[in-house]
Scaffold this active site. Structure first.
Site, short mmCIF file in Angstrom:
data_model
loop_
_atom_site.label_atom_id
_atom_site.label_comp_id
_atom_site.label_asym_id
_atom_site.label_seq_id
_atom_site.Cartn_x
_atom_site.Cartn_y
_atom_site.Cartn_z
N ASP A 101 22.93 60.78 39.58
CA ASP A 101 21.84 60.92 38.61
C ASP A 101 22.19 61.99 37.58
OD1 ASP A 101 19.48 60.31 37.35
OD2 ASP A 101 18.19 61.37 38.76
N HIS A 147 23.59 58.38 34.23
CA HIS A 147 23.08 58.22 32.86
C HIS A 147 24.21 58.55 31.88
CE1 HIS A 147 18.87 57.79 34.11
NE2 HIS A 147 19.23 58.60 35.10
N HIS A 178 18.05 58.39 44.28
CA HIS A 178 17.87 59.85 44.25
C HIS A 178 16.73 60.32 45.15
CE1 HIS A 178 14.92 58.56 41.33
NE2 HIS A 178 15.79 58.43 40.34
N HIS A 221 24.65 55.99 40.54
CA HIS A 221 23.48 56.22 39.67
C HIS A 221 23.89 57.24 38.61
CE1 HIS A 221 18.94 56.81 39.14
NE2 HIS A 221 19.52 57.54 38.19
N LYS A 231 16.91 47.71 37.61
CA LYS A 231 16.28 49.00 37.86
C LYS A 231 14.78 48.93 37.63
CE LYS A 231 15.88 53.40 38.57
NZ LYS A 231 16.64 54.58 38.22
O1 DOR Z 1 15.87 63.89 36.03
C1 DOR Z 1 15.93 62.74 35.63
N1 DOR Z 1 16.52 62.44 34.45
N2 DOR Z 1 15.39 61.78 36.36
C2 DOR Z 1 15.31 60.53 35.91
O2 DOR Z 1 14.79 59.69 36.61
C3 DOR Z 1 15.78 60.16 34.56
C4 DOR Z 1 16.79 61.10 34.09
C5 DOR Z 1 17.06 60.98 32.61
O3 DOR Z 1 17.21 59.85 32.11
O4 DOR Z 1 17.15 62.01 31.94
ZN ZN Z 2 18.32 58.63 36.93
#
Ligand code: DOR
Ligand code: ZN
Length: 356
Positions: free
Chosen positions: A248, A16, A175, A14, A100
């Site tokens: 995450d 970003h 998460h 997971h 997702k």
């Molecule tokens: O803390 C987070 N940041 N939780 C999420 O679900 C998305 C993520 C983000 O894209 O910044």
């Molecule tokens: Zn996330």
């Protein structure tokens, strides 16, 4: 005394990565230590179709440092207009590893997510049939539900009914932050797994709020009370293959975090493995670290583990990590675990054993 630990090269289930200058700035932090990562689709606009996933994957590959041993695994963002045929075709073509589910409004860039779960029933049925995993952001968005209860309520109100209505659907609770979620996973032994982040093993809600507000510890789902953190540490270090790493890691430029309305996300790509080694060592579980970082996730996603290895080394003096990563989109603060880290990744390019 120096200690070494050699693991199969880890995967992050997971992550970003964003786009543009932010992508270029932070991608090397993950590509250095990880072989693969499941890349979240919450761009603006989101990655909804197979064609969009292909284009995003190409932008990630183009941003990789020369010689990097890293493959992005793509996901699609489920909307009420998602075409089941497009999802299945993208999965068959090897273009996506999962879909997702964001409840609309639950977190960063989730406005296009799902409001009425009946409207995605056709897609979920097709996914169950074709074996496409569903990753869930497990929080209800009902404003009357306290933010610290949103994960537990999601399990009762959304996840459990959804799984009952769609037998065979393979679900990853992403998460997880509560003992309720860990218990739910343990109680259902097929087609269900959970990812656990690095930061939720380190912080509880006091870290965010006690003695001043700490925007770099704010993420979603928000960290819960200490008993839940202990439950997550127990699950992660248990050796139970239904629990595996999804960091995450979620970069936001510091200006967007250190603000009157700061963004959610902790950026842990840079020091995740040293932090995990610290946690597993604390719990006398170092032999189980490889399962959590490099074996369980691949098995759930029905992929082979990586052949390449990395070595972690523990030194007498603390390892040094940058406080922030400078990107073309602004500086991004690296997660501070709040204690010195003695573990470091020794050599990531260490060999594929079959080549030696
Ligand atoms: O803390 C987070 N940041 N939780 C999420 O679900 C998305 C993520 C983000 O894209 O910044
Ligand atoms: Zn996330």
């Amino acid at each position: 005394m120096t200690q070494h630990l050699t693991l199969r090269r880890p995967d992050d289930w997971h992550l970003h990565l964003r786009d543009g200058a932010m992508l270029a700035g932070i991608l090397p932090e993950t590509a250095r230590d990880f072989a693969r990562a499941l890349v979240m689709p919450n761009l603006v606009p989101p990655v909804v179709t197979g064609d969009e996933a292909r284009a995003y994957r190409d932008r990630i590959l183009a941003a990789l440092p020369a010689g990097a041993d890293f493959a992005p695994l793509m996901t699609l963002y489920l909307t009420e207009a998602t075409d089941p045929a497009d999802v299945i075709a993208a999965h068959r073509a090897g273009l996506i590893a999962a879909v997702k589910l964001y409840p609309a409004g639950a977190t960063t860039n989730s406005a296009s997510g799902v409001t009425d779960f009946d409207r995605v029933r056709g897609v979920l049925d097709a996914m169950a049939e074709a074996g496409v995993p569903l990753c869930t952001h497990g929080e209800v968005t009902d404003p009357s539900v306290d933010i610290f209860d949103r994960e537990a309520v999601f399990i009762d109100r959304v996840l459990d009914p959804l799984r009952r209505a769609t037998p065979g659907l393979r679900v990853i609770m992403e998460h997880i932050t509560t003992s309720d979620a860990a218990d739910y996973v343990r109680a259902h032994d097929t087609d269900l797994a959970a990812t656990i982040t690095t930061h939720h093993l380190i912080i509880n809600r006091n870290h965010i709020l006690a003695g001043g507000i700490r925007p770099h510890y704010y993420c979603l789902p928000v960290a819960k009370r200490e008993t839940h953190r202990q439950a997550l540490r127990a699950a992660a270090t248990s050796g139970d293959a239904r629990f595996f790493l999804g960091t995450d890691s979620a970069p936001h430029a510091d200006a967007a975090k250190e603000s009157a309305c700061g963004c959610a996300g902790c950026f842990t790509a840079t020091n995740t493995l040293p932090i995990l080694a610290h946690v597993f060592e604390e719990r006398d579980a170092l032999p189980r670290l490889e399962g959590f970082t490099s074996l369980h996730g691949a098995a759930f996603y029905r992929m082979a583990p990586n052949d390449a290895r990395i070595t972690l080394r523990k030194g007498d003096t603390p390892a040094r990590f940058p406080a922030r990563i400078d990107t073309g989109a602004g500086p991004v603060t690296v997660f501070d675990p709040g204690f010195p880290l003695h573990w470091r990744v020794d050599a990531t390019a260490s060999a594929d054993p079959s080549a030696t």
